[in-house]
Motif scaffolding. Sequence first.
Motif, short mmCIF file in Angstrom:
data_model
loop_
_atom_site.label_atom_id
_atom_site.label_comp_id
_atom_site.label_asym_id
_atom_site.label_seq_id
_atom_site.Cartn_x
_atom_site.Cartn_y
_atom_site.Cartn_z
N GLN A 154 35.66 66.97 -0.85
CA GLN A 154 35.81 67.14 -2.29
C GLN A 154 34.46 67.37 -2.95
OE1 GLN A 154 38.62 67.58 -3.98
NE2 GLN A 154 37.46 67.87 -5.86
N LEU A 155 33.44 66.60 -2.55
CA LEU A 155 32.10 66.77 -3.11
C LEU A 155 31.54 68.15 -2.80
CD1 LEU A 155 30.56 63.26 -2.37
CD2 LEU A 155 31.14 64.21 -4.62
N ARG B 243 34.89 63.57 5.96
CA ARG B 243 35.85 62.74 5.24
C ARG B 243 36.37 63.51 4.04
NH1 ARG B 243 32.32 57.68 3.93
NH2 ARG B 243 31.32 59.43 2.94
N ALA B 244 37.52 63.12 3.54
CA ALA B 244 38.13 63.78 2.39
C ALA B 244 37.19 63.73 1.18
CB ALA B 244 39.47 63.13 2.06
N GLU B 245 36.52 62.61 0.99
CA GLU B 245 35.59 62.47 -0.14
C GLU B 245 34.44 63.47 -0.02
OE1 GLU B 245 32.29 59.20 -1.29
OE2 GLU B 245 34.32 58.41 -1.11
N THR B 246 33.92 63.64 1.17
CA THR B 246 32.84 64.60 1.40
C THR B 246 33.32 66.02 1.14
OG1 THR B 246 31.87 63.12 3.04
CG2 THR B 246 31.14 65.41 3.09
#
Length: 78
Positions: free
Chosen positions: A24-25, A19-22
């Motif tokens: 980024q992290l 996912r995009a959030e992952t």
Amino acid sequence: MKFLDPTERVLFPVIISVRAETAQLLKEMASEMEISLDEALSAMAEDAVVGLSSGNKFFDDVYIPDQCSMDDLLKSIE
């Protein structure tokens, strides 16, 4: 993180889907560690397999023939 001698490196190209959030992290984590995203993913992969055995002990008694007949296959599932 264990130092990896450049002569021990094995190129293992992969494509992962996150996912995009992952993503980024992961990018932030690599940045905080002052390493590339590739190096961070490589370190995580190595840490994930530390302590795993090669698995041969599970298959020591398995025999895989070079060829077999239909009768051999039928006998093996009986």
